[in-house]
Structures are given as C-alpha cells and as structure tokens.
Enzyme design. Structure first.
Site, PDB file in Angstrom:
ATOM      1  N   HIS A   1      43.083  75.977  45.136  1.00  0.00           N
ATOM      2  CA  HIS A   1      42.086  77.043  45.274  1.00  0.00           C
ATOM      3  C   HIS A   1      40.995  76.897  44.211  1.00  0.00           C
ATOM      4  O   HIS A   1      40.896  77.713  43.290  1.00  0.00           O
ATOM      5  CB  HIS A   1      42.748  78.418  45.145  1.00  0.00           C
ATOM      6  CG  HIS A   1      43.496  78.842  46.365  1.00  0.00           C
ATOM      7  ND1 HIS A   1      42.858  79.255  47.514  1.00  0.00           N
ATOM      8  CD2 HIS A   1      44.828  78.920  46.612  1.00  0.00           C
ATOM      9  CE1 HIS A   1      43.769  79.588  48.423  1.00  0.00           C
ATOM     10  NE2 HIS A   1      44.961  79.379  47.911  1.00  0.00           N
TER      11      HIS A   1
ATOM     12  N   CYS B   1      43.844  75.052  51.367  1.00  0.00           N
ATOM     13  CA  CYS B   1      45.194  75.601  51.199  1.00  0.00           C
ATOM     14  C   CYS B   1      45.945  75.733  52.523  1.00  0.00           C
ATOM     15  O   CYS B   1      46.245  74.729  53.140  1.00  0.00           O
ATOM     16  CB  CYS B   1      45.140  76.919  50.439  1.00  0.00           C
ATOM     17  SG  CYS B   1      46.751  77.346  49.708  1.00  0.00           S
TER      18      CYS B   1
ATOM     19  N   GLU C   1      38.115  77.728  44.419  1.00  0.00           N
ATOM     20  CA  GLU C   1      37.196  78.863  44.532  1.00  0.00           C
ATOM     21  C   GLU C   1      37.671  80.102  43.779  1.00  0.00           C
ATOM     22  O   GLU C   1      36.898  81.067  43.612  1.00  0.00           O
ATOM     23  CB  GLU C   1      36.999  79.220  46.010  1.00  0.00           C
ATOM     24  CG  GLU C   1      38.084  80.074  46.648  1.00  0.00           C
ATOM     25  CD  GLU C   1      39.343  79.309  47.037  1.00  0.00           C
ATOM     26  OE1 GLU C   1      40.256  79.929  47.626  1.00  0.00           O
ATOM     27  OE2 GLU C   1      39.417  78.092  46.751  1.00  0.00           O
TER      28      GLU C   1
END
Length: 309
Positions: A235, A142, A237
């Site tokens: 993202h 990011c 995660e």
C-alpha cells in the site's frame, strides 16, 4: 501530473492544504492539451480517504490527468455518503464504450473471503476482461492483485495464517526496469493483507517480471512484459496513520491483532508513527504513468494502439 477533477470533489481542498497541485475541470479547459484519462475503480469502504491517497500519488507531474472514479458495488455504503457517490462516481455501464489510458484497481478488505463469495466478483471479472481492449495499462493494488492473478493467470488464492501488517524492507531486483527507474537498492513499503504472494508461485504460473521483492512480504512489484498490467501487493498510497487506524479497529473488534511491524516507535502504539515510504510511492506511480501509460498510449483514444492487440 496535475490531476483534473470536478471542482466540488472533497479531495480538491484536502490536497491543496498539502500543497498538492490539483487542477479543477474549469481551469483545465483553458489548456490545449489532451489529458491522460485514468479510471480508478475504488473498492475500499472509506472511499473519500482512498481517493485522497491515490490522487496525491497521481498529482506530481506537468501533464494533466483526467480522473474518473468508478464504482461497481450497488449496495448502500456504510462509510461514504450516497450523495458523494452519486455526484462523483460513475457506473460501469456509463463508461464501457470508452477507452482509457490507465486503470487503477484498489485494494479491498476481502482477504479472508473466497472469490466465489465476493458480492461483486462477476463485475471484477467483467472489468478485467473489458480492460484488455479498452485500457492501455492497468495497475492492480493489494487485494486486486490477488483477484487479477486468479482471473488472468489461474493462480489460486493463497492466504497467510496471520495478517501481514507493517513496514517491510524490500530489495529492487531489476533496477534497470522502467517501473523501478530511480528506485533505491532497498526501501520500505507498507503492507496490510492476508494474501500471500510467494515469488516462486508467480514464477511457476506466469512469465511476469518480478521487479521488487521482500524476504518477509514476498513479491511486491511485478508486471507483464508488454506493460499492459502491473501489480503492487502493498500500500504505497497509505497515509502515515492508516495502519494505526486499522490496528485500533481490529483491537476494538476483538481480533487480537499483532502490532504492525516497524511502524510505531519502540512498538508503542501510543506514540505517533512516521512515514518512511512516501518517496518510493510517488516514484512508482510517476514511473507507471510515464513509461506504462504516457509513452505507449495513442494520442487518439478512439483508435487504441495496434501494439496492444
């Protein structure tokens, strides 16, 4: 890969409750193999939450990974206890003479801040330069993607008029690439950023291989041909409720945010969202660890692979 972490790290009990295999340092000492050394530069404010998210993705393989958490911002944290930072994080000066198999640089909530106004921008420049000689492969996530593209390729900061927030459809542009091995032709992934990554801009400034893109979100996954650097603009995660927390935070701050796209059922923020991106997130990190780190890195890290010069 069973991640190897200090016995007392909060992520140990958190991830074990999810049936994630975590190997403590005391147990790891009984296995006679060299673990992969992965350095995680955590730039997010809620560091413990971010640790849990990334360690979850690094954990699903039979090899050991020795995790070292790194901090570069010496200012007092408002979201993470100082005791936690002192116990589990190192400073750059502590590791600058070491070599690592992998480096992950997380995102940061700095999308509307000019690079010159980022308090730790000189440290970011220093670490990216250091990694060229001390790390086999680096994965930027990011905001870190935007920072690295500026430092490594001179790409100017591109900012969207409105925040990109939600779950977006992506297409795998190069399904035979090592980093996308096993990817579906299309899949979903979260984004939460002001940064803009047009495919055309990357093609103009770099020779990076664009592996995954999105009509709405732009370039998502791209990498250098020598596998030394890889970039993911979203993202993968994120927890299922991370975007919800960010949305409620921005509402409370009076920012009038748009509701995250394709996230809440029927766009009703009172309904719990469901995760639709986890499998590709795990696969992305597994591929990076296998093909960009494990298959390339030297057995003896004191002698970095000459192909990395």
């Amino acid at each position: 890969m069973p991640i190897r972490v200090p016995d007392e790290l909060p992520a140990v009990s958190f991830l074990r409750n999810e049936n994630v295999f975590v190997m403590t340092s005391s147990r790891a000492k009984t296995q006679e193999i060299r673990p992969l050394k992965v350095l995680v530069l955590n730039l997010m404010p809620k560091k413990i939450e971010t640790e849990n998210q990334f360690l979850r993705l690094l954990s699903n393989s039979p090899l050991q990974i020795d995790i070292q958490l790194l901090r570069i911002d010496s200012r007092e944290s408002k979201n993470t206890p100082a005791e936690h930072l002192n116990n589990f994080y190192c400073d750059f000066e502590d590791i600058q003479e070491q070599n690592f198999d992998g480096l992950i640089v997380t995102g940061a909530p700095l999308g509307l801040v000019d690079f010159c106004d980022v308090a730790y921008w000189p440290q970011i420049e220093r670490i990216i330069a250091w990694a060229k000689d001390h790390v086999t492969s680096t994965l930027f996530v990011c905001w870190a993607v935007q920072a690295a593209l500026n430092i490594l390729y001179g790409i100017p900061k591109m900012t969207r008029e409105t925040k990109l927030s939600g779950i977006y459809q992506h297409q795998t542009d190069k399904p035979l690439a090592l980093l996308t091995r096993g990817f579906d032709e299309t899949f979903l992934a979260p984004h939460s950023r002001y940064a803009d990554f047009p495919v055309e801009l990357l093609q103009q400034y770099t020779d990076l291989d664009i592996l995954v893109s999105s009509e709405e979100a732009g370039a998502y996954l791209f990498a250098s041909k020598d596998k030394r650097v890889a970039f993911v603009t979203g993202h993968p995660e994120y927890d299922v409720d991370t975007l919800a927390g960010e949305y409620q935070r921005d509402l409370a701050a009076g920012l009038n945010p748009q509701i995250p796209l394709n996230y809440f059922p029927n766009d009703d923020a009172s309904l719990p969202p469901k995760a639709s991106w986890r499998s590709h997130g795990h696969l992305l990190f597994a591929n990076w660890l296998n093909y960009y780190v494990y298959q390339i890195t030297p057995f003896d890290l004191r002698h970095m692979n000459p192909t990395l010069d």
